[in-house]
Design an enzyme around this catalytic site. Structure first.
Site, PDB file in Angstrom:
ATOM      1  N   HIS A 289       3.777  -5.506   6.238  1.00 13.68           N
ATOM      2  CA  HIS A 289       3.241  -6.896   6.056  1.00 13.68           C
ATOM      3  C   HIS A 289       2.596  -7.669   7.404  1.00 13.68           C
ATOM      4  CE1 HIS A 289       5.748  -7.958   2.197  1.00 13.68           C
ATOM      5  NE2 HIS A 289       4.634  -7.227   1.914  1.00 13.68           N
TER       6      HIS A 289
ATOM      7  N   TYR B 273       3.186   5.991   5.444  1.00 11.42           N
ATOM      8  CA  TYR B 273       2.943   5.107   6.726  1.00 11.42           C
ATOM      9  C   TYR B 273       3.275   6.030   7.702  1.00 11.42           C
ATOM     10  CZ  TYR B 273       2.524   1.638   3.104  1.00 11.42           C
ATOM     11  OH  TYR B 273       2.162   0.966   2.041  1.00 11.42           O
TER      12      TYR B 273
HETATM   13  N1  GLY Z   1       0.244  -8.277  -0.740  1.00 12.01           N
HETATM   14  C1  GLY Z   1       1.510  -8.055  -0.985  1.00 12.01           C
HETATM   15  C2  GLY Z   1       1.911  -7.022  -1.901  1.00 12.01           C
HETATM   16  O1  GLY Z   1       1.274  -6.134  -2.010  1.00 12.01           O
HETATM   17  O2  GLY Z   1       3.096  -6.882  -2.348  1.00 12.01           O
END
Ligand code: GLY
Ligand code: MN
Ligand code: MN
Length: 435
Positions: free
Chosen positions: A240, A385
């Site tokens: 995030h 990632y």
């Molecule tokens: N944009 C936040 C998620 O993909 O959960």
């Protein structure tokens, strides 16, 4: 969304509540950003779902069978002085004329009127525990009714979680909701395409984010469903990442997770693409793996499959690929069982999508994954990632974060990818960026 859609929802809820009941539902509070500045106001999703009313300081009360009207809206009164400073208000007149309320009262009269509405109502539907101040007021109102027991007044005897009933309703999208979500997803898809065309080395991440917001605004969506995540290179490994503060580097990938909001409905799309327009060999290998996993997961978004089927499909493809590339060791069965893939894929493959980006609705029922049914909308968003400095990982894989996310409607037939208008195949992305 027209008035009849909101009316239909209130009727449906009142049908579930039954007679001798009352529902109390406030909208969100305004949040201070700093001193006299507020965050942009966004109504509470449950409240807006039933009312379509977007002003702050409002409470909806439903009283099935009440002869003077079942739908009562408490809101701000019209006030020319205040409106000069802070903007127009629907007022009590607007609440009835434009929003279909049977009755409207000033929000300042809530404490005077509510106890009377609770008399002779056995069941109170209310989302306890979301707003402590309101919890206190509700119990005060109930206490006032109970205090009149000797006068023969019957007070509530049962409290039910309103949110539980509403969230079950919200999980199944109506035709109108699907149409709005499809529009939101299309608009976001077009904005993502625009980013692929406009990105260039040395642009800051927040500048690319602003291109997204600008495109959405110019096409009718003034709000985003959540703060855009724009992460270049290693920053994409922060799930995030919203700082968006660094310049994008030639040779890096950039991950963009962004979606507009239309009429309080969210879209949620992620694309990952090369800043300078061409994937390197290691980037392409990892990217193709995530894409294969995403396609396998989307193929599981079918009525009758359970919630976890898409995730399991994605995990299987990713783990197999990581073993093949030498990023994991051992057998497929062991890697899945021990969850060693979680070093590179640590989140789940999706979530419900609707008015809230992480939308409401239970994922399990009686301890078992819920079955997918037509009308449900979810995201499918596997990723990989591999941060810089990852121990025991060849240099060529490091500093790469990839996620591919689409919004998918469960139908009676094939999965309906609402966000399909933005390319995700390597050759199609490169072709779009070359133009
Ligand atoms: N944009 C936040 C998620 O993909 O959960
Ligand atoms: Mn998502
Ligand atoms: Mn997302």
């Amino acid at each position: 969304m027209n008035a009849s859609e909101f009316r239909r929802r209130r009727r449906q809820l009142m049908g579930m509540m039954g007679p001798n009941s009352v529902a109390i539902l406030p909208t969100s509070r305004e949040a201070v950003r700093n001193r006299d500045v507020h965050h942009p106001f966004r109504p509470d999703s449950d409240f807006f779902y039933l009312t379509g009313f977007a002003e702050p300081e409002a409470v909806m009360v439903l009283v099935p069978g009440r002869s003077h009207g079942e739908y009562i809206l408490f809101c701000r009164e019209k006030d020319p002085d205040k409106e000069t400073w802070d903007g127009y208000r629907a007022g009590l007149e607007g609440a009835t004329a434009d929003y279909g309320a049977d009755d409207a009262f000033p929000i300042s009269d809530l404490d005077d009127i509510l106890p009377g509405l609770l008399e002779e109502r056995e069941r109170v539907f209310f989302a306890m525990g979301t707003d402590p101040a309101l919890d206190k007021r509700v119990s005060d109102w109930v206490a006032q009714v109970r205090a009149r027991a000797r006068a023969g007044v019957q007070g509530p005897i049962e409290f039910l979680a309103l949110d539980h009933f509403l969230h079950e309703m919200r999980l199944y999208k109506s035709r109108a909701e699907v149409a709005t979500m499809r529009r939101a997803a299309r608009l976001s898809a077009a904005a993502h395409c625009q980013l692929m065309r406009r990105v260039e080395p040395d642009m800051y991440e927040y500048q690319l984010a602003s291109v997204f917001g600008h495109h959405c605004a110019m096409h009718g969506a003034r709000e985003l469903a959540y703060p855009s995540i724009v992460g270049g290179g290693n920053n994409a490994c922060v799930l995030h990442y919203v700082e968006n503060s660094e310049p994008l580097k030639a040779g890096d990938l950039v991950l963009v997770d962004a979606g507009c909001e239309l009429e309080c409905y969210a879209s949620d799309i992620t694309r990952t693409f090369p800043v300078s327009g061409r994937f390197s060999e290691p980037q392409a290998q990892l990217y193709q793996l995530v894409l294969d996993a995403q396609l396998a997961a989307i193929d599981k978004v079918r009525a009758g499959n359970h919630w976890n089927d898409p995730h399991q499909a994605a995990v299987r493809v990713l783990t197999k690929g990581l073993l093949k590339l030498g990023l994991l060791r051992g057998t497929l069965a062991n890697a899945i069982k021990s969850e060693s893939y979680r070093r590179f894929y640590m989140h789940r493959t999706g979530h419900w999508l609707g008015m809230d980006v992480h939308d409401v609705g239970d994922y399990k029922i009686d301890g078992h994954w819920r079955l997918l049914e037509p009308g449900m909308v979810l995201t499918v968003e596997p990723g990989l990632y591999i941060p810089r400095g990852a121990k025991g990982v060849a240099k060529k894989w490091q500093g790469i974060g990839i996620r591919i996310e689409d919004d998918v409607l469960v139908t009676r037939g094939e999965p309906d990818v609402l966000s399909r208008d933005v390319p995700k195949e390597i050759d199609r992305i490169e072709a779009l960026m070359a133009r």
